[in-house]
Design a protein around this motif. Sequence first.
Motif, mmCIF file in Angstrom:
data_model
loop_
_atom_site.group_PDB
_atom_site.id
_atom_site.type_symbol
_atom_site.label_atom_id
_atom_site.label_comp_id
_atom_site.label_asym_id
_atom_site.label_seq_id
_atom_site.Cartn_x
_atom_site.Cartn_y
_atom_site.Cartn_z
ATOM 1 N N SER A 1 -25.262 -1.029 7.693
ATOM 2 C CA SER A 1 -24.856 -2.416 7.886
ATOM 3 C C SER A 1 -24.888 -3.200 6.581
ATOM 4 O O SER A 1 -25.118 -2.651 5.505
ATOM 5 C CB SER A 1 -25.781 -3.084 8.912
ATOM 6 O OG SER A 1 -27.089 -3.238 8.383
ATOM 7 N N ASP B 1 -34.219 -8.054 11.384
ATOM 8 C CA ASP B 1 -33.544 -6.790 11.082
ATOM 9 C C ASP B 1 -34.546 -5.753 10.582
ATOM 10 O O ASP B 1 -34.484 -4.577 10.952
ATOM 11 C CB ASP B 1 -32.475 -6.990 10.013
ATOM 12 C CG ASP B 1 -31.362 -7.929 10.443
ATOM 13 O OD1 ASP B 1 -31.229 -8.178 11.657
ATOM 14 O OD2 ASP B 1 -30.630 -8.404 9.562
ATOM 15 N N ASP C 1 -25.033 -8.004 10.055
ATOM 16 C CA ASP C 1 -26.227 -7.595 10.793
ATOM 17 C C ASP C 1 -26.171 -7.940 12.273
ATOM 18 O O ASP C 1 -26.764 -7.240 13.095
ATOM 19 C CB ASP C 1 -27.513 -8.113 10.144
ATOM 20 C CG ASP C 1 -27.604 -9.633 10.078
ATOM 21 O OD1 ASP C 1 -26.577 -10.317 10.203
ATOM 22 O OD2 ASP C 1 -28.735 -10.125 9.867
ATOM 23 N N GLU C 2 -25.444 -8.986 12.667
ATOM 24 C CA GLU C 2 -25.293 -9.248 14.101
ATOM 25 C C GLU C 2 -24.495 -8.126 14.768
ATOM 26 O O GLU C 2 -24.756 -7.761 15.910
ATOM 27 C CB GLU C 2 -24.624 -10.597 14.332
ATOM 28 C CG GLU C 2 -25.494 -11.782 13.971
ATOM 29 C CD GLU C 2 -26.787 -11.847 14.768
ATOM 30 O OE1 GLU C 2 -26.720 -11.848 16.015
ATOM 31 O OE2 GLU C 2 -27.864 -11.896 14.146
ATOM 32 N N LYS D 1 -26.987 -1.330 17.836
ATOM 33 C CA LYS D 1 -28.304 -0.734 18.091
ATOM 34 C C LYS D 1 -28.704 -0.901 19.554
ATOM 35 O O LYS D 1 -29.290 0.007 20.159
ATOM 36 C CB LYS D 1 -29.360 -1.358 17.176
ATOM 37 C CG LYS D 1 -30.738 -0.701 17.320
ATOM 38 C CD LYS D 1 -31.756 -1.320 16.385
ATOM 39 C CE LYS D 1 -33.109 -0.623 16.533
ATOM 40 N NZ LYS D 1 -33.673 -0.752 17.899
ATOM 41 N N LYS E 1 -26.990 -5.235 15.104
ATOM 42 C CA LYS E 1 -27.919 -5.472 16.219
ATOM 43 C C LYS E 1 -27.268 -5.066 17.543
ATOM 44 O O LYS E 1 -27.896 -4.446 18.402
ATOM 45 C CB LYS E 1 -28.325 -6.940 16.273
ATOM 46 C CG LYS E 1 -29.270 -7.384 15.173
ATOM 47 C CD LYS E 1 -29.521 -8.882 15.307
ATOM 48 C CE LYS E 1 -30.349 -9.430 14.165
ATOM 49 N NZ LYS E 1 -30.515 -10.898 14.257
ATOM 50 N N TRP F 1 -31.017 2.534 13.018
ATOM 51 C CA TRP F 1 -30.558 1.664 11.941
ATOM 52 C C TRP F 1 -31.109 2.215 10.631
ATOM 53 O O TRP F 1 -32.254 1.990 10.268
ATOM 54 C CB TRP F 1 -31.043 0.250 12.192
ATOM 55 C CG TRP F 1 -30.349 -0.821 11.405
ATOM 56 C CD1 TRP F 1 -29.657 -0.684 10.243
ATOM 57 C CD2 TRP F 1 -30.290 -2.214 11.743
ATOM 58 N NE1 TRP F 1 -29.172 -1.895 9.824
ATOM 59 C CE2 TRP F 1 -29.544 -2.851 10.726
ATOM 60 C CE3 TRP F 1 -30.791 -2.978 12.793
ATOM 61 C CZ2 TRP F 1 -29.303 -4.232 10.735
ATOM 62 C CZ3 TRP F 1 -30.551 -4.339 12.805
ATOM 63 C CH2 TRP F 1 -29.806 -4.955 11.787
ATOM 64 N N GLY G 1 -27.110 -16.068 14.187
ATOM 65 C CA GLY G 1 -27.830 -14.980 13.537
ATOM 66 C C GLY G 1 -28.817 -15.447 12.498
ATOM 67 O O GLY G 1 -28.793 -16.591 12.027
ATOM 68 N N ALA H 1 -36.363 -4.301 13.405
ATOM 69 C CA ALA H 1 -35.524 -3.372 14.175
ATOM 70 C C ALA H 1 -35.345 -2.049 13.444
ATOM 71 O O ALA H 1 -35.341 -0.971 14.053
ATOM 72 C CB ALA H 1 -34.167 -4.011 14.452
ATOM 73 N N ALA I 1 -24.288 -10.542 18.896
ATOM 74 C CA ALA I 1 -24.925 -9.232 19.075
ATOM 75 C C ALA I 1 -24.714 -8.709 20.487
ATOM 76 O O ALA I 1 -24.375 -7.528 20.690
ATOM 77 C CB ALA I 1 -26.412 -9.317 18.751
ATOM 78 N N SER J 1 -35.753 4.490 15.027
ATOM 79 C CA SER J 1 -34.618 3.570 14.968
ATOM 80 C C SER J 1 -33.384 4.247 14.391
ATOM 81 O O SER J 1 -33.454 4.993 13.411
ATOM 82 C CB SER J 1 -34.974 2.344 14.114
ATOM 83 O OG SER J 1 -33.850 1.500 13.951
#
Length: 315
Positions: A224, A231, A201-202, A208, A205, A242, A22, A234, A176, A240
Motif C-alpha cells: 500500500s 495502519d 491506506d483506506e 485487509k 484497510k 499487510w 481516514g 493492522a 475502507a 497480518s
Amino acid sequence: MPAPFDNAGDVKIALVCYLSTGDFFQAYLSGVEAQSAAMGVDLRVFDSRQDAALQADMVDQAIALGVDGIIIQHGLTESMQDAAQRAIDAGIKVVAFDVNVENAAIPQVEQSDRDLARLALEQAVADNGTSFKAGYVYVAGIAPLDRRDETWVGVKAANPGIEEVAMFGTLDNPIANSVANQARSVLQAHPDITVMFAPYDEFAKGVKIAVDEAGMTDMISIYSADVSTADISAMREPGSAWAATAATNPAVVGEDVGHNVVIPPTLITQDMLNDNDIKNMAAPLVLKNAKPSRQNGGVHRDTGLPHRSQMLAKG
C-alpha cells in the motif's frame, strides 16, 4: 513576522478539502490546525466529502468571505482549475496539495507518488518474484492515484509475469468498508490472487478486512501507500496480510517552497515494524528525514531515493 503575519489575527486562511476520510487526512488536518494556531491565523475548514461540484462552490464561498489564502486539498482538475483561477483573480494567494490545478501562479505540493508506488512494488517483487496474479485498487481522476497508477502500469510492462486479474475501487464513504465489499467479490471470483496492490491506506484497510474474513491471510500479501498509527497496528497483527507500505513525512512540507514541492517517501515493512517494536507514528524509524525536492520548469531535483530498476525489469 512579515506582513500580513505581523497582525496574524486578521489573516483568514481557508482549507478546502476534497478527501477527508481516514487517518492520513485526520493527521493532515491536525497539522494544518496546529500550524494555524501557532501562527495565530483564523483558519476556516471546508469539507466537500468527495463532491467535486461542492468543492468548487466552497472555493467561491471562501472568496466571498474575503480570506487571504486558500489551500486546495485534493480534488479534480476539471472542477478546481476554474475555481482556483477565480481565487487568483480576486487577489487571494492559493496553494494546491495533491491536485493539479494547471496554474503557474499556484504552488503545487505533492507527495512523490510515483516513488511511493515504486517502493511498495519493489517490495512486492522482492517478496513474490516477478510472476504473480494481482488485484489492484484504483479510482481514476485523483492526481496522486493517477501518478501511482503510472508506476503500476510501468512495473507490469517490465514484468510480463505479473498478471492483473482484477481492478476495483471506490471513494464512497466509509471508504475502507466500501472497498471491503468490493474485495469480497473479487476474492470469490479470483481465489488465485496472491498480491493486492492498494496504493492508499483506506484501500488497504478495506482489502485487509476482506482477506481476513475470507481466511486468506497466509495466501495474500497487501502492499500500500500512506501510513498511520492504526495502519501500523493492522500491519503488526499476528499473521497480518499487510506486508508493506510506502509513506511520506508531512512534517517537511513547507520548507523552501518552489513552484512544485515534492515530498519523497520511505518504505515501511511489517518486518521493520516488528523488529523495532514500532507501535505508532511517533517512532523515529517510521518516517526518516526525507526532505522535499523542488520541481521548477519540469526538472525534478534528486530525492536521493534508490532506484532498483534492474530488479523491476527482471523477466
